[in-house]
Design an enzyme around this catalytic site. Structure first.
Site, PDB file in Angstrom:
ATOM      1  N   THR A 134     -14.723   0.143   5.935  1.00 14.59           N
ATOM      2  CA  THR A 134     -15.255   0.576   4.652  1.00 14.59           C
ATOM      3  C   THR A 134     -16.086  -0.523   4.004  1.00 14.59           C
ATOM      4  OG1 THR A 134     -13.351   2.030   4.315  1.00 14.59           O
ATOM      5  CG2 THR A 134     -14.640   1.459   2.370  1.00 14.59           C
TER       6      THR A 134
ATOM      7  N   ARG B 129       0.826  -1.223   0.000  1.00 14.58           N
ATOM      8  CA  ARG B 129       0.000   0.000   0.000  1.00 14.58           C
ATOM      9  C   ARG B 129       0.854   1.264   0.000  1.00 14.58           C
ATOM     10  NH1 ARG B 129      -4.168  -1.696   4.738  1.00 14.58           N
ATOM     11  NH2 ARG B 129      -2.445  -3.089   5.278  1.00 14.58           N
TER      12      ARG B 129
ATOM     13  N   ASP C  60     -12.485  -6.954  -3.823  1.00 10.79           N
ATOM     14  CA  ASP C  60     -11.343  -6.087  -3.519  1.00 10.79           C
ATOM     15  C   ASP C  60     -10.118  -6.963  -3.271  1.00 10.79           C
ATOM     16  OD1 ASP C  60     -10.031  -3.716  -3.230  1.00 10.79           O
ATOM     17  OD2 ASP C  60     -11.155  -3.033  -1.474  1.00 10.79           O
TER      18      ASP C  60
ATOM     19  N   LYS D 142     -16.678   6.553  -2.745  1.00 10.88           N
ATOM     20  CA  LYS D 142     -16.597   7.006  -1.356  1.00 10.88           C
ATOM     21  C   LYS D 142     -15.730   8.258  -1.256  1.00 10.88           C
ATOM     22  CE  LYS D 142     -12.785   3.828  -0.349  1.00 10.88           C
ATOM     23  NZ  LYS D 142     -12.423   2.523   0.181  1.00 10.88           N
TER      24      LYS D 142
ATOM     25  N   ASP E 292      -8.693  -4.818   5.647  1.00 11.60           N
ATOM     26  CA  ASP E 292      -7.896  -4.620   6.854  1.00 11.60           C
ATOM     27  C   ASP E 292      -8.808  -4.570   8.083  1.00 11.60           C
ATOM     28  OD1 ASP E 292      -6.039  -4.007   8.759  1.00 11.60           O
ATOM     29  OD2 ASP E 292      -5.069  -2.419   7.640  1.00 11.60           O
TER      30      ASP E 292
END
Length: 339
Positions: free
Chosen positions: A238, A105, A230, A204, A234
């Site tokens: 969301t 990430r 996705d 979002k 984590d």
């Protein structure tokens, strides 16, 4: 490769059940016992990592199975030290099988004076003597370009497509694939094409990191069985909010297919209490007892795909053939029927 009899697997402590399952599948394919190379990977009292390999690996084609999941730093150091031990033991080639690539990430600078940690990790892996990377669903495809060695990035979507066709047989016409954000549209579109389903997007907006201020559904989900896709989950905040919002917009059911179940903090509790009927993850990260106990979380295996990919790399044959669900179907034959 004429002097190499069989590929050899060695594992760190990050996900030994997956490494064992890969070895078992490879044994089935090769018709010989291909257990993990005997070694010890342990810590001194001050938490320094020590590795000792108990088998001769001189001239061997070695594959290290080690996701860099939580604790990311410990697992990454284990991978680097195992690679160094193998290099100093004259292994012919060292391939790192990293089912979940940690630090992915951090693939770009989002603000001034911040690192690109994924590139730093890539440099460390190469410097340790690793000559090839095999991974699954990189968070950002451009990470492959951080390496000056070959990187094979497998995809979970063909496996997910096979699972969906078994789990939703008879209601395929009602399915709607949903991307939880604009950045994941390409991944969701690929799965939608595989199962011949329409695509919707949840847009979002965040006021600050970790908090979603507003969600908007692009596409009509009324009466649909929605499948959120996705690459990782984590804390699940969301994901659960997206599921709730889809139900508010008239969706009949909401399921999620996530490649990497990071599932940290309150994730399991949120998922159990959410509007999602099921969350499907792979075993790229070893599941915690809480994840295994959650009634609406299901795990699909990646060992058949990784085992075949390792054999293809060893044989010098195509790895991209595993991107096609028709190639994977015989490899996974019977597995989804029992799920």
């Amino acid at each position: 490769m004429a002097n190499i009899t069989e590929p050899k697997l060695i594992s760190g402590n990050a996900n030994r059940p997956l490494a064992t399952a890969i070895a078992r599948r490879m044994s089935m394919h090769r018709g010989v016992n291909m257990g993990l190379v005997e070694a010890r990977v342990e810590r001194f009292n001050d938490q320094e990592i020590f590795v000792e390999v108990f088998e001769n690996v001189r001239g061997e084609d070695m594959f290290i199975v080690q996701p860099t999941s939580n604790p990311a730093n410990d697992n990454l150091m284990e991978l680097l030290i195992i690679a160094d031990a193998l290099r100093r033991s004259s292994a012919s080639r060292i391939t790192a099988v990293i089912p979940y690539f940690g630090y992915a990430r951090q693939d770009r600078r989002t603000k001034a004076r911040t690192p690109i940690s994924a590139k730093l990790v890539a440099n460390m892996l190469v410097e340790a003597g690793i000559e090839r990377i095999l991974t699954l669903d990189l968070h950002a495809a451009q990470i492959q370009g951080f390496f000056d060695i070959p990187v094979d990035n497998l995809y979970a979507s063909p496996v997910f497509a096979l699972d969906i066709k078994h789990q939703f047989a008879g209601q395929m016409d009602d399915l709607m694939v949903v991307s939880p954000d604009v950045g994941g549209v390409a991944r969701a579109r690929e799965l939608a094409q595989r199962i011949n389903a329409p695509l919707s997007i949840v847009d979002k907006r965040r006021e600050k990191p970790g908090e979603v201020a507003e969600m908007t559904v692009i596409g009509n989900v009324e009466g649909k069985c929605c499948i959120i896709v996705d690459d990782l989950c984590d804390t699940a905040g969301t994901l659960c909010k997206a599921a709730d919002h889809l139900i508010e917009q008239g969706a009949k059911e909401v399921h999620a297919y996530i490649s990497h179940g990071v599932l940290s903090g309150p994730a399991q509790d949120r998922i159990t209490k959410s509007a999602m009927k099921s969350l499907v993850i792979t075993d790229s990260i070893q599941a915690t007892p809480a994840t295994q106990a959650a009634q609406n979380i299901r795990i699909v295996p990646t060992a058949p795909m990784f085992a075949q990919a390792i054999l293809n790399i060893w044989n010098g044959t195509s790895v991209s053939s595993l991107f096609d669900h028709t190639t994977l179907e015989p490899i996974y034959e019977g597995l989804f029927a029992r799920s």
